[in-house]
Design a protein around this motif. Structure first.
Motif, PDB file in Angstrom:
ATOM      1  N   GLN A 225      77.835  32.177 -31.325  1.00 32.38           N
ATOM      2  CA  GLN A 225      78.146  33.554 -30.940  1.00 32.38           C
ATOM      3  C   GLN A 225      79.550  33.627 -30.357  1.00 32.38           C
ATOM      4  O   GLN A 225      80.036  32.667 -29.772  1.00 32.38           O
ATOM      5  N   THR A 226      80.189  34.769 -30.549  1.00 32.13           N
ATOM      6  CA  THR A 226      81.470  35.073 -29.922  1.00 32.13           C
ATOM      7  C   THR A 226      81.266  36.377 -29.175  1.00 32.13           C
ATOM      8  O   THR A 226      80.913  37.396 -29.786  1.00 32.13           O
ATOM      9  N   GLN A 227      81.447  36.343 -27.846  1.00 27.99           N
ATOM     10  CA  GLN A 227      81.123  37.509 -27.020  1.00 27.99           C
ATOM     11  C   GLN A 227      81.855  38.755 -27.507  1.00 27.99           C
ATOM     12  O   GLN A 227      83.040  38.733 -27.805  1.00 27.99           O
ATOM     13  N   ASP A 228      81.102  39.855 -27.594  1.00 29.15           N
ATOM     14  CA  ASP A 228      81.612  41.167 -28.017  1.00 29.15           C
ATOM     15  C   ASP A 228      82.116  41.173 -29.459  1.00 29.15           C
ATOM     16  O   ASP A 228      82.784  42.134 -29.875  1.00 29.15           O
ATOM     17  N   GLU A 229      81.821  40.124 -30.216  1.00 26.44           N
ATOM     18  CA  GLU A 229      82.291  40.091 -31.605  1.00 26.44           C
ATOM     19  C   GLU A 229      81.152  39.854 -32.597  1.00 26.44           C
ATOM     20  O   GLU A 229      80.921  40.667 -33.491  1.00 26.44           O
ATOM     21  N   GLU A 230      80.442  38.723 -32.454  1.00 27.16           N
ATOM     22  CA  GLU A 230      79.428  38.432 -33.466  1.00 27.16           C
ATOM     23  C   GLU A 230      78.422  37.395 -32.987  1.00 27.16           C
ATOM     24  O   GLU A 230      78.683  36.632 -32.048  1.00 27.16           O
TER      25      GLU A 230
ATOM     26  N   ARG B 210      77.606  41.567 -36.583  1.00 32.52           N
ATOM     27  CA  ARG B 210      78.942  41.864 -36.050  1.00 32.52           C
ATOM     28  C   ARG B 210      78.878  43.062 -35.107  1.00 32.52           C
ATOM     29  O   ARG B 210      78.185  44.041 -35.372  1.00 32.52           O
ATOM     30  N   VAL B 211      79.615  42.988 -34.008  1.00 39.38           N
ATOM     31  CA  VAL B 211      79.716  44.094 -33.057  1.00 39.38           C
ATOM     32  C   VAL B 211      80.889  44.972 -33.493  1.00 39.38           C
ATOM     33  O   VAL B 211      82.040  44.545 -33.441  1.00 39.38           O
TER      34      VAL B 211
ATOM     35  N   PRO C  31      82.043  48.673 -32.505  1.00 34.06           N
ATOM     36  CA  PRO C  31      81.714  49.809 -31.633  1.00 34.06           C
ATOM     37  C   PRO C  31      81.945  51.179 -32.271  1.00 34.06           C
ATOM     38  O   PRO C  31      81.254  52.133 -31.942  1.00 34.06           O
TER      39      PRO C  31
END
Length: 449
Positions: free
Chosen positions: A128-133, A155-156, A158
């Protein structure tokens, strides 16, 4: 989870193959044999006990601790048996055992577990990559049918417009209930995109503050319901992607009561009710001035503006006050509102919700009775619902509660938002669950991976 729910919100086994309640204070679960965690270890009753003991330990400050407050002890007498002992009967206890509430983790999970989670589900964590995926891959040892999809990348994104563009150019394969209704017909004109939808469980509603001098009158709340053209709001603002709600429980729910007081759009009758309640038209034709607090989300503001127009026809002047979510929630919890437009996500799928939202013992911060609704009969019925273990008897209690609420209208239940997914046509038809989770990924048989 030990259990899961179907679309009627009835329980069935998940990690637990069978379960029983020999008495109202005891729940016995028999864990499936042969289930393995993603790292290859066997899942046993010791892992179930350790998971729940961790949550119950105050030192761990788990936000789920309160949900298990009635559990006094947990036993694991052998590898496949778990026994929960409760301090008092609690008929909704099993809601805490479904995957969206509490998943089972290994007994000796380390301090870095949150960064490298291990479960036993159909997909295992990769990275995981915070706020990304977040990336997961299929679990070939899953105890049910192995998913056809090899890898899923969540995927994040927004911004809704960007999400639509990603689908359009082929860099995303599907989204779930994340697009504004007006953009969906445009997207599905593209030959390689399709839309799947079904009735959902998330409830949009108007909440009334019953401490307010005007809104404390049941007749005023009923008149507002009659002055609201919900069908037009669904048709024009939601592009038809919602179903009218008669009450707070989804219509397919096992405890839903079909025979409830209805409030079809009838502005002339709304005027007669207001007149009889002592609210005649005054200067400028205004009978009553009210304020609606909602979020700054575009759809909420559009619905507020439409209500302004509809209610004006009955002589009600509505001021719209959009607020940032944190401010909105704070104001409503403190009772600093007249009417609020909000949504319940998930909580309204169990009979326990009636006590949480409508019992006079559950004013904030002890519950979600934000409108300070008081009804002694509702208090008594919700006390009975909490402890009644027989589902048919519980359903009868729930039916009476729903009939009282439909007459009293502490809420005007507006609609249940559909679960809608725009996706690659090559994924086939999606069997979307009513709660809008991603369980359908395990059943996808795409034409390509």
């Amino acid at each position: 989870g030990l259990l899961e729910r179907d679309n009627q919100m009835s329980f069935r086994g998940d990690l637990a193959e069978t379960w029983s309640t020999p008495d109202p204070l005891t729940y016995v679960f028999h864990v499936r044999r042969g289930v393995r965690f993603h790292d290859g270890r066997a899942l046993t009753s010791a892992d179930v006990k350790a998971t729940f003991d961790f949550i119950r330990n105050p030192a761990n400050k788990s936000p789920k601790q309160g949900a298990l407050r009635m559990v006094t002890s947990i036993e694991a007498p052998d590898d496949t048996t778990v026994i929960f002992h409760l301090s008092q009967p609690y008929a909704s206890f099993c809601v805490n055992l479904i995957p969206s509430a509490i998943g089972i983790i290994p007994a000796n999970a380390g301090a870095d577990f949150s960064r490298h989670p291990i479960g036993s589900g159909p997909f295992h964590f990769v990275q995981q990559t915070q706020d990304e995926e977040v990336i997961v891959e299929r679990n070939p040892e899953f105890f049910r049918d192995t998913p056809q999809i090899k890898r899923v990348r969540f995927r994040v994104v927004p911004d809704g417009v960007v999400r639509a563009l990603e689908l359009r150019k082929g860099s995303a394969d599907l989204e779930m209930s994340s697009l504004s209704p007006d953009i969906i017909p445009v997207l599905v004109r593209q030959p390689d995109l399709a839309v799947s939808e079904r009735t959902g469980t998330n409830l949009s509603y108007l909440g009334f503050n019953l401490e307010d001098p005007a809104l404390s009158h049941r007749e005023i709340r009923q008149a507002l319901a009659l002055a609201t053209d919900r069908e037009a709001l669904i048709r024009y603002l939601l592009d038809g992607q919602a179903k009218l709600a008669a009450g707070v429980l989804p219509p397919d729910h096992w405890a839903a009561e079909a025979n409830l007081a209805q409030y079809p759009y009838d502005p002339a009758r709304a005027e007669r009710v207001l007149e009889a309640a002592g609210f005649p038209r005054k200067q400028g034709g205004v009978r009553l001035r009210l304020t609606l607090k909602c979020s700054t989300e575009e759809q909420a503001r559009l619905i507020g503006a439409a209500l302004q127009e509809q209610w004006r026809g009955a002589g009600i002047e509505l001021e719209l006050r959009p607020l940032e979510l944190a401010t909105l929630f704070s104001d409503v919890a403190k009772g600093n509102f007249q009417i609020t437009y909000q949504r319940w996500v998930g909580a309204n799928t169990d009979p326990d919700f009636f006590e949480y939202a409508f019992s006079s013992k559950r004013f904030p911060p002890d519950g979600a009775n934000r409108g300070h609704y008081r009804n002694a009969r509702i208090d008594k019925l919700t006390d009975q619902i909490r402890v009644e273990m027989n589902q048919e008897k519980r359903k009868a209690l729930c039916s009476e509660v729903q009939k009282i609420l439909a007459d009293d209208l502490p809420y005007l239940s507006m609609w249940f938002n559909d679960v809608v997914s725009v996706h690659r046509r090559s994924l086939g038809t999606l069997d979307l669950p009513s709660t809008g989770n991603y369980n359908f990924l395990t059943m996808l048989h795409p034409n390509h991976d």
